[in-house]
Write an enzyme that holds these catalytic residues in place. Structure first.
Site, PDB file in Angstrom:
ATOM      1  N   LYS A   1       0.838  -1.209   0.000  1.00 58.03           N
ATOM      2  CA  LYS A   1       0.000   0.000   0.000  1.00 58.03           C
ATOM      3  C   LYS A   1       0.872   1.258   0.000  1.00 58.03           C
ATOM      4  O   LYS A   1       1.774   1.395   0.838  1.00 58.03           O
ATOM      5  CB  LYS A   1      -0.860   0.027   1.258  1.00 58.03           C
TER       6      LYS A   1
HETATM    7  C1  E4P Z   1      -8.515   0.457   3.697  1.00 54.58           C
HETATM    8  O1  E4P Z   1      -7.619   0.025   3.044  1.00 54.58           O
HETATM    9  C2  E4P Z   1      -8.430   1.656   4.555  1.00 54.58           C
HETATM   10  O2  E4P Z   1      -7.255   1.653   5.277  1.00 54.58           O
HETATM   11  C3  E4P Z   1      -9.631   1.757   5.442  1.00 54.58           C
HETATM   12  O3  E4P Z   1     -10.775   1.330   4.756  1.00 54.58           O
HETATM   13  C4  E4P Z   1      -9.804   3.113   6.079  1.00 54.58           C
HETATM   14  O4  E4P Z   1     -11.043   3.167   6.738  1.00 54.58           O
HETATM   15  P1  E4P Z   1     -11.418   4.292   7.818  1.00 54.58           P
HETATM   16  O5  E4P Z   1     -11.721   5.552   7.089  1.00 54.58           O
HETATM   17  O6  E4P Z   1     -12.618   3.745   8.514  1.00 54.58           O
HETATM   18  O7  E4P Z   1     -10.226   4.440   8.713  1.00 54.58           O
END
Ligand code: E4P
Length: 224
Positions: free
Chosen positions: A84
């Site tokens: 990521k």
């Molecule tokens: C996914 O890869 C993200 O890190 C995640 O969905 C973030 O979600 P949040 O906005 O609830 O922290």
């Protein structure tokens, strides 16, 4: 549309893997920080033993070289690791460099269709538009998913659209209707999405009627 779990909690992953609907896992530094006592590597390796699908591990470097170094290290942990990187010019640079080495990337913190387009042009495997965080500031988060799906389909861009920052069960339905390839869902939201009061009531009634039926039968004289 495939379902990923948005967590670094091993117990949650084990539980949902049991249901037969889980295709992958996404983690991030915040989720990882809730997993005390295990290293980043240990968490990712353990998840890979449970789920046979893409597992996203997030870099924390701000420059391209740092992201590439982290990505190379993560990719050695397991073939299912997807690295990521953030939706920034440095992130897209890392996508291109890692792709040249055969490492798949998930471009995260995406809040616009332009960012999604650039991630795909750099060669991202997954783009993650964040729905809930846009809804939180009174924007229509799902519209970025819809726009991204439309742009990718129109221009034959193979990057997978992953609806992220999912906050409630209706988000899952909307992501599926928008044509997202994946929705990554927190455990509590997934749990809420499994339930319907009529299912519980129906099971209760069927069991009650079955007991009446079998009791009646046992009272009938046995024919010889
Ligand atoms: C996914 O890869 C993200 O890190 C995640 O969905 C973030 O979600 P949040 O906005 O609830 O922290």
């Amino acid at each position: 549309m495939r379902i990923f779990l948005d967590t670094a909690n091993i117990d949650e992953i084990r539980e949902v893997a049991r249901w037969g609907i889980l295709s992958g896992v996404t983690t991030n530094p915040t989720l990882m920080s809730k997993n005390s006592g295990m290293t980043h590597e240990a968490v990712i390796r353990t998840i890979a033993e449970i789920v046979d699908g893409p597992i996203s591990a997030e870099t924390v470097s701000l420059d391209t070289a740092g992201m590439v170094d982290e990505g190379r290290r993560f990719a050695k942990w397991h073939p299912n690791v997807v690295v990521k990187v953030p939706s920034t010019p440095n992130g897209w640079g890392a996508v291109k460099a890692l792709k040249a080495e055969g490492v798949r990337t998930n471009v995260t913190l995406c809040f616009s269709a332009n960012q999604a387009l650039f991630a795909a042009l750099a060669g991202a495997y997954i783009i993650s538009p964040f729905v809930g965080r846009l809804d939180d500031i009174s924007e229509d988060g799902m519209q970025v998913v819809r726009d991204t799906v439309e742009i990718y389909r129109k221009h034959n861009l193979p990057t997978l659209v992953l609806a992220a920052s999912i906050r409630h069960p209706v988000h899952i339905i909307e992501a599926a209707k928008a044509g997202a390839d994946i929705a990554t869902v927190p455990y509590d939201v997934l749990l809420k999405s499994t339930k319907h009061p009529l299912t519980d009531k129906g099971i209760e009634n069927f069991l009650k009627d079955w007991q009446t039926f079998t009791t009646d039968q046992s009272e009938k004289p046995v024919k010889r």
